[in-house]
Design a protein around this motif. Structure first.
Motif, PDB file in Angstrom:
ATOM      1  N   MET A  39       3.434   6.403 -38.568  1.00 22.40           N
ATOM      2  CA  MET A  39       4.554   6.600 -37.641  1.00 22.40           C
ATOM      3  C   MET A  39       4.792   8.073 -37.345  1.00 22.40           C
ATOM      4  SD  MET A  39       7.865   5.744 -40.047  1.00 22.40           S
ATOM      5  CE  MET A  39       7.220   4.346 -40.893  1.00 22.40           C
ATOM      6  N   ASN A  40       5.637   8.311 -36.389  1.00 20.44           N
ATOM      7  CA  ASN A  40       6.029   9.654 -35.999  1.00 20.44           C
ATOM      8  C   ASN A  40       6.834  10.305 -37.123  1.00 20.44           C
ATOM      9  OD1 ASN A  40       7.732  11.754 -34.811  1.00 20.44           O
ATOM     10  ND2 ASN A  40       6.966  11.019 -32.851  1.00 20.44           N
ATOM     11  N   ALA A  41       6.734  11.624 -37.259  1.00 18.36           N
ATOM     12  CA  ALA A  41       7.440  12.343 -38.326  1.00 18.36           C
ATOM     13  C   ALA A  41       8.957  12.175 -38.223  1.00 18.36           C
ATOM     14  CB  ALA A  41       7.070  13.821 -38.296  1.00 18.36           C
ATOM     15  N   ASN A  42       9.485  12.156 -37.003  1.00 15.45           N
ATOM     16  CA  ASN A  42      10.933  11.982 -36.837  1.00 15.45           C
ATOM     17  C   ASN A  42      11.378  10.591 -37.257  1.00 15.45           C
ATOM     18  OD1 ASN A  42      11.178  14.573 -35.858  1.00 15.45           O
ATOM     19  ND2 ASN A  42      10.922  13.941 -33.735  1.00 15.45           N
ATOM     20  N   SER A  43      10.605   9.584 -36.923  1.00  7.91           N
ATOM     21  CA  SER A  43      10.923   8.217 -37.334  1.00  7.91           C
ATOM     22  C   SER A  43      10.837   8.081 -38.844  1.00  7.91           C
ATOM     23  CB  SER A  43       9.954   7.226 -36.687  1.00  7.91           C
ATOM     24  OG  SER A  43      10.081   7.256 -35.303  1.00  7.91           O
ATOM     25  N   PHE A  44       9.831   8.714 -39.422  1.00  7.47           N
ATOM     26  CA  PHE A  44       9.672   8.682 -40.875  1.00  7.47           C
ATOM     27  C   PHE A  44      10.889   9.302 -41.551  1.00  7.47           C
ATOM     28  CE2 PHE A  44       8.280  10.597 -44.867  1.00  7.47           C
ATOM     29  CZ  PHE A  44       7.695   9.507 -45.500  1.00  7.47           C
ATOM     30  N   THR A  45      11.337  10.437 -41.033  1.00 12.75           N
ATOM     31  CA  THR A  45      12.503  11.107 -41.604  1.00 12.75           C
ATOM     32  C   THR A  45      13.741  10.219 -41.520  1.00 12.75           C
ATOM     33  OG1 THR A  45      11.603  13.260 -40.987  1.00 12.75           O
ATOM     34  CG2 THR A  45      13.952  13.178 -41.479  1.00 12.75           C
ATOM     35  N   GLN A  46      13.939   9.581 -40.378  1.00  7.89           N
ATOM     36  CA  GLN A  46      15.102   8.713 -40.216  1.00  7.89           C
ATOM     37  C   GLN A  46      15.055   7.518 -41.162  1.00  7.89           C
ATOM     38  OE1 GLN A  46      17.908   9.094 -38.367  1.00  7.89           O
ATOM     39  NE2 GLN A  46      17.143  11.140 -38.013  1.00  7.89           N
ATOM     40  N   GLN A  47      13.890   6.930 -41.342  1.00  2.00           N
ATOM     41  CA  GLN A  47      13.776   5.744 -42.187  1.00  2.00           C
ATOM     42  C   GLN A  47      13.819   6.064 -43.672  1.00  2.00           C
ATOM     43  OE1 GLN A  47      10.476   3.244 -41.180  1.00  2.00           O
ATOM     44  NE2 GLN A  47      11.076   3.091 -39.038  1.00  2.00           N
ATOM     45  N   LYS A  48      13.303   7.213 -44.065  1.00  6.51           N
ATOM     46  CA  LYS A  48      13.166   7.544 -45.482  1.00  6.51           C
ATOM     47  C   LYS A  48      14.119   8.644 -45.942  1.00  6.51           C
ATOM     48  CE  LYS A  48       9.607   4.799 -45.590  1.00  6.51           C
ATOM     49  NZ  LYS A  48       9.649   3.498 -46.187  1.00  6.51           N
ATOM     50  N   LEU A  49      15.158   8.916 -45.174  1.00  8.61           N
ATOM     51  CA  LEU A  49      16.075  10.010 -45.485  1.00  8.61           C
ATOM     52  C   LEU A  49      16.690   9.882 -46.870  1.00  8.61           C
ATOM     53  CD1 LEU A  49      17.232  12.591 -44.279  1.00  8.61           C
ATOM     54  CD2 LEU A  49      19.146  11.259 -43.449  1.00  8.61           C
ATOM     55  N   PHE A  50      17.041   8.669 -47.266  1.00  8.76           N
ATOM     56  CA  PHE A  50      17.665   8.481 -48.574  1.00  8.76           C
ATOM     57  C   PHE A  50      16.663   8.603 -49.716  1.00  8.76           C
ATOM     58  CE2 PHE A  50      20.743   6.434 -45.742  1.00  8.76           C
ATOM     59  CZ  PHE A  50      21.866   7.157 -46.109  1.00  8.76           C
ATOM     60  N   LEU A  51      15.369   8.620 -49.420  1.00  5.95           N
ATOM     61  CA  LEU A  51      14.349   8.905 -50.427  1.00  5.95           C
ATOM     62  C   LEU A  51      13.989  10.384 -50.432  1.00  5.95           C
ATOM     63  CD1 LEU A  51      11.903   5.914 -49.939  1.00  5.95           C
ATOM     64  CD2 LEU A  51      13.454   6.283 -51.840  1.00  5.95           C
ATOM     65  N   ASN A  53      15.862  13.122 -49.683  1.00  2.00           N
ATOM     66  CA  ASN A  53      16.844  14.025 -50.289  1.00  2.00           C
ATOM     67  C   ASN A  53      16.771  14.060 -51.816  1.00  2.00           C
ATOM     68  OD1 ASN A  53      17.832  15.051 -47.889  1.00  2.00           O
ATOM     69  ND2 ASN A  53      19.315  13.417 -47.655  1.00  2.00           N
ATOM     70  N   PRO A  54      16.699  12.917 -52.519  1.00  2.00           N
ATOM     71  CA  PRO A  54      16.539  12.998 -53.980  1.00  2.00           C
ATOM     72  C   PRO A  54      15.205  13.619 -54.400  1.00  2.00           C
ATOM     73  CG  PRO A  54      17.294  10.817 -53.355  1.00  2.00           C
ATOM     74  CD  PRO A  54      16.961  11.544 -52.092  1.00  2.00           C
ATOM     75  N   LEU A  55      14.159  13.376 -53.611  1.00  2.00           N
ATOM     76  CA  LEU A  55      12.864  13.996 -53.916  1.00  2.00           C
ATOM     77  C   LEU A  55      12.943  15.516 -53.774  1.00  2.00           C
ATOM     78  CD1 LEU A  55      10.358  11.558 -52.181  1.00  2.00           C
ATOM     79  CD2 LEU A  55      10.683  11.915 -54.632  1.00  2.00           C
ATOM     80  N   ARG A  56      13.678  15.987 -52.772  1.00  2.00           N
ATOM     81  CA  ARG A  56      13.838  17.429 -52.574  1.00  2.00           C
ATOM     82  C   ARG A  56      14.554  18.059 -53.776  1.00  2.00           C
ATOM     83  NH1 ARG A  56      16.922  17.758 -47.968  1.00  2.00           N
ATOM     84  NH2 ARG A  56      15.060  17.600 -46.707  1.00  2.00           N
TER      85      ARG A  56
END
Length: 82
Positions: A39-51, A53-56
């Motif tokens: 998928m597109n990087a922006n879509s990936f960010t939107q879908q996986k945002l809650f994963l 942030n804790p990884l960061r």
């Protein structure tokens, strides 16, 4: 849809140390990389945002050791009046 950037470059842009993340959580890394490749990087960010942030917080990238990602330069385009 294919991305312009690699998954490691994406993780660097999100300030996540990809090498530490890959070593400690290989199965999650592989699953996220597979999703990112599809998928597109922006879509990936939107879908996986809650994963993401804790990884960061867990695998924070050292800013002194991080390679800088080149940003495209903006080009000035003058307006021509008639």
């Amino acid at each position: 849809m294919e991305n312009d950037q690699s998954f490691e470059a994406y993780l660097i842009s999100k300030k996540i140390d990809s090498s530490k993340f890959k070593l400690e959580e290989k199965s999650l890394y592989d699953a996220l990389q597979s999703d990112f490749d599809q998928m597109n990087a922006n879509s990936f960010t939107q879908q996986k945002l809650f994963l993401i942030n804790p990884l960061r917080r867990k695998y924070l990238l050292d800013t002194a050791a991080a390679p800088s990602v080149a940003k495209p330069k903006t080009v000035f385009k003058p307006k021509i009046q008639k």
